[in-house]
Design a protein around this motif. Structure first.
Motif: not given
Length: 753
Positions: A475-496
């Motif tokens: 989480s302290q690495v910005l390029w990885v953080y950006k990808i993980i934020r997309l994963f979290i958003a992807g979960y909410f997209y699928i849930s919605g």
């Protein structure tokens, strides 16, 4: 008894047996190692290492087997509570005194500190008072003055609430005494008799450092673990190891490695290594002679002095800080907290096991399985809660810091992806049917857009990488953080998308359905907040998912007869988007909701954390709603103008499919190039993330559904993980990781072997 019933019983028995085995193993570990160091004070005072360099170039000192924290000035003042700290010794101890004074002064007494520093006579006592503590320095390099003995005689190990002495005496007794072993002065001025001088000084103070003191401290820590009382402590620092090359000629002749080693050897013989009042780790800290040691070769740098003092403050204050808050991160010198809910859970589990054992035969006769199935479910939940507390709530398992190593993180992610690809399977509808080259059986429509297997596969793939992301502290690495934020958003997209499809298809807006969904989302998070003493928002995924489900449900419920009209539905989406933005971003609204929830359910909500998490993904759920509505309406009309729905044959021309693929791939590549190249600050990315996260998510899912062959196959391993991705996300806080997902759990069986 049916196969499903037998499976449930066996699964519950396996879970109970596993819990018993883990508890026995933990007890063995505790017996072998915990009895020597029950509160992990020895590991704090004797062992440690520098952490690997962080991406920003910083490093931390880490004891082996426990977590040390840096006490902020405010929390330290809460620990000291206007009591007295006494430092006795030579100039090296005076350096610790000044470091402590600067820390607790909090910038409010700089004038007083400067006035004392300007004193010409360095070899005298110093007294410094702040708004939270009294600090005294006693100049006694030989450690044999009457003042020192008087202070030691009046010392009480127990805190004032447990001491049997008078209030007046308690006020005179220091909370902390730091003694400096008189090694340098004995070696410098003692001549050939230096060792005897040193031995006499140690013999004079040894009655006050007897093993009984360690026992009293342990008793006090255990007694006050829930009251927040601070146990008073004495520390005797060993003879420091100077940088011999930088010593002045008149010092280097007398302060030699042999003399220093001999005096420390005498200390180790008089006081065993199990003594919790000698911080031997002071001589174990690797130091750079150019950065960490002063030019005179005797004194350390300010940063090393601060580290030495922080070790003492961790031994002094951690237990009380842990008693005040279960979210306290430190585990060194911490007494095991008491938890009545854990005891109740253990008793209830015993009753459940007894009930299921006695009711099994009756079940076989009557065939009524509802009661035993409910008992088995409760038993499994209790097993999970008990193990979470055993793993993370008490000191059976150790907790160590996480460190990001890019090679290891990327390698484990690649292994997970390769294992997932190797588990490729055909959709269940197609198994046993005709080959893809032949005509589909009558009535078969294929798995469809974003089918259950596919959505579980995507959630499982993302969840596997998220687990590795947290474990490896990426989480302290910005390029990885950006990808993980997309994963979290992807979960909410699928849930919605999934919830909208269900509601539009079934028109099931029943209260029972709502309760089932909310129960599934929140069960573990709520129970763990009670068991572990954490906030509800510690497991932020559950409250955020709950919020968006309630928003989605309310939007589709009101004027539900209009849901078939896309214009009305889009209007409701826009209106709800505006209302949720107002609800999330307007100060005071979330605060009021948090107070109401706390009043009725006795669970705490971190409003700032909740506002941040909701704001990050405040649009992606609505994108999922719109796509679900488009797919549903296309399916109802049996015209397929929007997306290929998997009705058996391709609906797009080859030319259109190529254009669609090109657009999706180009959008994804452009998104990652722009975000990874130009958005180099987390704050800047977080501001844009709600507006742009839908681009790669829609692009990937369109590609995933662009051809019948892609929809007919799915990845089995991620699909399995995706079926309980929410549970694994919550449980990682206490089973996969420790310290509320801020540390790694270690068994400790091989520690020191």
């Amino acid at each position: 008894m049916s196969d499903e019933k037998v499976y449930s019983v066996h699964l519950s028995n396996f879970g109970f047996g596993l819990l018993v085995w883990l508890l026995i193993l933990a007890q063995q570990i505790r017996h072998e190692f915990g009895l020597k160091d029950p509160h992990k004070c020895l590991t704090l005072l004797q062992n440690g290492t520098w952490s690997p360099l962080a991406p920003d170039g910083s490093r931390k000192w880490e004891p082996k087997g426990c977590r040390m924290v840096e006490h902020a000035a405010d929390s330290l003042c809460e620990c000291l509570d206007h009591q007295k700290l006494v430092f006795i010794g030579d100039s090296t101890i005076r350096q610790l005194f000044w470091t402590a004074a600067k820390k607790v002064a909090r910038g409010r007494s700089e004038t007083s500190m400067k006035r004392i520093l300007q004193s010409n006579n360095k070899h005298h006592n110093l007294f410094f008072r702040t708004d939270c503590a009294q600090l005294d320095f006693i100049w006694d390099p030989w450690l044999n003055s009457s003042t020192s003995y008087d202070i030691l005689k009046n010392f009480n190990a127990l805190p004032p609430t447990l001491s049997e002495q008078s209030t007046e005496m308690n006020e005179q007794s220091p909370m902390l005494i730091v003694l400096g072993a008189p090694g340098f002065w004995a070696a410098r001025y003692g001549g050939d008799d230096y060792l005897n001088i040193f031995k006499r000084a140690i013999a004079g103070i040894s009655p006050y450092l007897s093993p009984d003191l360690d026992k009293n401290i342990s008793t006090a820590m255990t007694t006050t673990r829930n009251s927040g009382g601070v146990t008073s402590k004495i520390f005797l620092t060993p003879v420091g190891i100077p940088n011999y090359e930088d010593l002045a000629p008149n010092r280097s002749k007398s302060i030699t490695p042999d003399r220093v080693e001999e005096m420390n050897y005498h200390l180790s013989r008089v006081f065993t290594r199990n003594s919790t009042f000698i911080p031997w780790v002071y001589n174990e800290i690797p130091m750079d002679p150019k950065k960490d040691i002063d030019r005179d070769g005797l004194h350390v740098s300010d940063s090393v002095a601060a580290l030495k003092l922080e070790i003492i403050f961790n031994a002094l204050c951690n237990s009380a800080a842990n008693a005040r808050s279960r979210s306290f991160r430190g585990t060194c010198c911490v007494a095991a907290p008491k938890n009545d809910i854990f005891v109740a859970a253990c008793l209830l589990l015993g009753l459940v096991v007894g009930f299921t054992t006695g009711a099994r035969r009756a079940l076989e006769v009557s065939g009524n399985s509802e009661g035993i199935n409910c008992a088995l479910a409760i038993g499994n939940i209790l097993i999970i809660l008990i193990w979470c507390w055993c793993a993370d709530g008490i000191s059976f398992l150790g907790k160590v810091e996480r460190h990001y190593q890019q090679g290891t993180f990327v390698t484990t992610c690649v292994i997970w992806l390769v294992a997932s690809v190797l588990s490729l399977s055909r959709s269940p509808q197609q198994k046993g049917g005709p080959s893809p080259s032949k005509r589909d059986p009558p009535g078969y429509r294929g798995p469809g857009y974003l089918s259950r297997n596919q959505s579980n596969e995507i959630k499982g793939l993302m969840q596997g990488i998220i687990l590795l992301y947290h474990y490896h502290y990426a989480s302290q690495v910005l390029w990885v953080y950006k990808i993980i934020r997309l994963f979290i958003a992807g979960y909410f997209y699928i849930s919605g998308y999934a919830h909208t499809q269900y509601l539009l298809t079934t028109d099931d807006f029943s209260l029972q359905r709502v309760i089932e969904i909310l129960f599934r989302i929140n069960l573990l998070s709520v129970l763990l907040s009670y068991m572990m003493g954490t906030t509800y928002t510690s497991y932020y995924f559950a409250p955020v998912a709950t919020f968006w489900y309630l928003v989605l449900y309310a939007m589709l419920f009101f004027f539900k007869s209009r849901n078939r009209d896309m214009r009305w539905l889009l209007f409701k989406v826009l209106l709800t988007t505006r209302l949720t933005n107002w609800f999330i971003l307007t100060p005071g609204i979330l605060e009021t909701a948090a107070k109401i929830i706390h009043f009725f359910f006795f669970i705490s909500i971190d409003v700032q954390e909740m506002r941040f998490r909701l704001g990050l993904d405040r649009y992606i759920t609505f994108v999922g709603i719109i796509v679900a509505a488009l797919v549903h309406h296309a399916s109802v009309r049996r015209s397929r103008p929007v997306l290929e729905l998997g009705f058996g044959k391709a609906v797009f021309s080859l030319e259109f499919t190529r254009w669609l693929t090109t657009i999706c791939v180009g959008s994804i590549v452009t998104f990652f190039y722009v975000t990874q190249t130009y958005l180099q600050e987390k704050r800047a990315y977080n501001q844009l993330h709600p507006l742009i996260s839908w681009i790669p998510i829609l692009g990937f899912i369109l590609l995933r559904n662009s051809h019948r062959m892609f929809r007919d196959w799915y990845l089995t391993l991620p699909n399995i993980l995706g079926t309980f991705s929410l549970e694994t996300y919550v449980l990682q806080y206490h089973i996969w990781l420790g310290g509320d997902a801020t540390a790694k759990l270690v068994v400790g069986y091989w520690e020191g072997r």
